[in-house]
Write an enzyme that holds these catalytic residues in place. Structure first.
Site, PDB file in Angstrom:
ATOM      1  N   ASP A  96      69.149  56.141  46.460  1.00  0.00           N
ATOM      2  CA  ASP A  96      68.133  57.140  46.770  1.00  0.00           C
ATOM      3  C   ASP A  96      68.336  58.267  45.763  1.00  0.00           C
ATOM      4  O   ASP A  96      69.372  58.332  45.086  1.00  0.00           O
ATOM      5  CB  ASP A  96      68.320  57.639  48.209  1.00  0.00           C
TER       6      ASP A  96
ATOM      7  N   ASP B 191      66.907  62.277  45.788  1.00  0.00           N
ATOM      8  CA  ASP B 191      67.181  63.641  46.244  1.00  0.00           C
ATOM      9  C   ASP B 191      68.208  63.613  47.377  1.00  0.00           C
ATOM     10  O   ASP B 191      68.040  62.903  48.361  1.00  0.00           O
ATOM     11  CB  ASP B 191      65.890  64.314  46.711  1.00  0.00           C
TER      12      ASP B 191
ATOM     13  N   LYS C  77      61.009  53.076  52.443  1.00  0.00           N
ATOM     14  CA  LYS C  77      62.194  52.868  53.302  1.00  0.00           C
ATOM     15  C   LYS C  77      61.913  53.400  54.705  1.00  0.00           C
ATOM     16  O   LYS C  77      61.298  54.448  54.824  1.00  0.00           O
ATOM     17  CB  LYS C  77      63.385  53.619  52.694  1.00  0.00           C
TER      18      LYS C  77
ATOM     19  N   ASP D 163      71.463  59.141  51.576  1.00  0.00           N
ATOM     20  CA  ASP D 163      71.922  60.293  52.371  1.00  0.00           C
ATOM     21  C   ASP D 163      71.238  60.364  53.729  1.00  0.00           C
ATOM     22  O   ASP D 163      71.534  61.260  54.512  1.00  0.00           O
ATOM     23  CB  ASP D 163      71.673  61.602  51.606  1.00  0.00           C
TER      24      ASP D 163
END
Length: 306
Positions: A27, A29, A220, A245
């Protein structure tokens, strides 16, 4: 390496994990950067993974950037990446409409200019980009002019989202042959300092509620995003690591697709939340428990340098 989940990754265990995978999905950010700053050590981690012969890909639910825009940002932040390695929902939704839906017609777009560009890159025309101002009365709204060649409604992040856009989407979706696709269901976009703004999921739920229809989503944790990567680069799920995250998107994607999963704590989710999911006894929440966690992906540097 089987056994308990949500294990802190370090030392020899990190070396074993990296040796067991050929591909790594990141991922963006909260994982390799935060806002406009690279996570310290992240560019070097990416560089070393590639030097070790690993395939590296970047998968993001953000629909406001094209692949080229992502590559440009990565270059500015010190990452070496190509467009082929980037899978954002602007691109993936265009691929979904083209290859899975085999769309023959135009898209009514609630979304960004980046989505328009990715649609057009695969030969799909759109209408709806930008503001749609209200006019007339309710009878006018119910009979708003529609383009006959629109065969799909696509909902992504749209800063111009409005009542009239919601209404126009509803009118298109009353046609049962009109496809309905959303980029992702993230309801909040976390910002620096602990604040947040509404995410695409809020817009998508509004359209679903009005149309009384459920959208197919490509981002996702839908497995379509991984399928995009796997079909193009022959990625084997059992030898792939998903690094993210967020438990509800990144880690759930990994669980849905049979990937190894690594939570990094530089973004949204916490170990306490993962452990609560693990103890919950709920099968859906079990899918949001990572195999491993690190404070930062920079924690992988010793294993890659050793």
């Amino acid at each position: 390496m089987a056994g308990s989940k949500c294990v802190r990754l370090s030392g020899e265990l990190a070396k074993q994990l990296l040796a067991s995978v050929d591909s790594v999905l990141f991922d963006c950010d909260g994982v390799i950067w935060r806002g406009d700053q690279a996570i310290p050590g992240a560019p070097r981690v990416i560089e070393l993974l590639k030097e070790h012969g690993k395939k590296v890909f970047f998968v993001t639910n953000n629909s406001t950037k094209t692949r080229k825009m992502y590559v440009d940002k990565m270059s500015t932040l010190g990452f070496n990446a190509s467009e082929d390695e980037v899978f954002g929902t602007a691109y993936c939704s265009a691929i979904y409409l083209k290859t899975v839906c085999k769309l023959q017609g135009k898209v009514y777009l609630i979304g960004s200019n980046a989505m328009k560009q990715e649609l057009e890159a695969v030969g799909i025309q759109q209408t709806g980009l930008g503001p749609d101002h209200i006019f007339g009365k309710q009878t006018d709204w119910a009979n708003v002019p529609l383009e006959p060649d629109v065969k799909a409604v696509l909902v992504g992040f749209d800063e111009h989202f409005s009542y009239m856009k919601l209404n126009r989407a509803l009118q298109y979706l009353t046609r049962m042959d009109c496809l309905f696709v959303g980029t992702n269901r993230d309801t909040r976009l976390p910002l620096e300092g602990g604040t947040a703004v509404p995410g695409t999921g809020c817009l998508l739920q509004a359209v679903e509620t009005a149309a009384q229809r459920q959208a197919a989503t490509v981002g996702k944790p839908s497995r379509f995003m991984f399928d995009c990567v796997a079909s193009k680069f022959h990625v084997e799920p059992g030898r792939c690591l998903m690094v993210g995250d967020r438990l509800d998107t990144d880690i759930m994607l990994g669980s849905n697709c049979g990937l190894k999963t690594l939570l990094t704590l530089t973004g949204v989710s916490t170990v306490a939340e993962a452990e609560a999911n693990q103890k919950s006894g709920c099968s859906e929440r079990q899918g949001m428990v990572p195999d491993y966690y690190v404070e930062s992906i920079a924690d992988l540097l010793p294993a890659l340098q050793g």
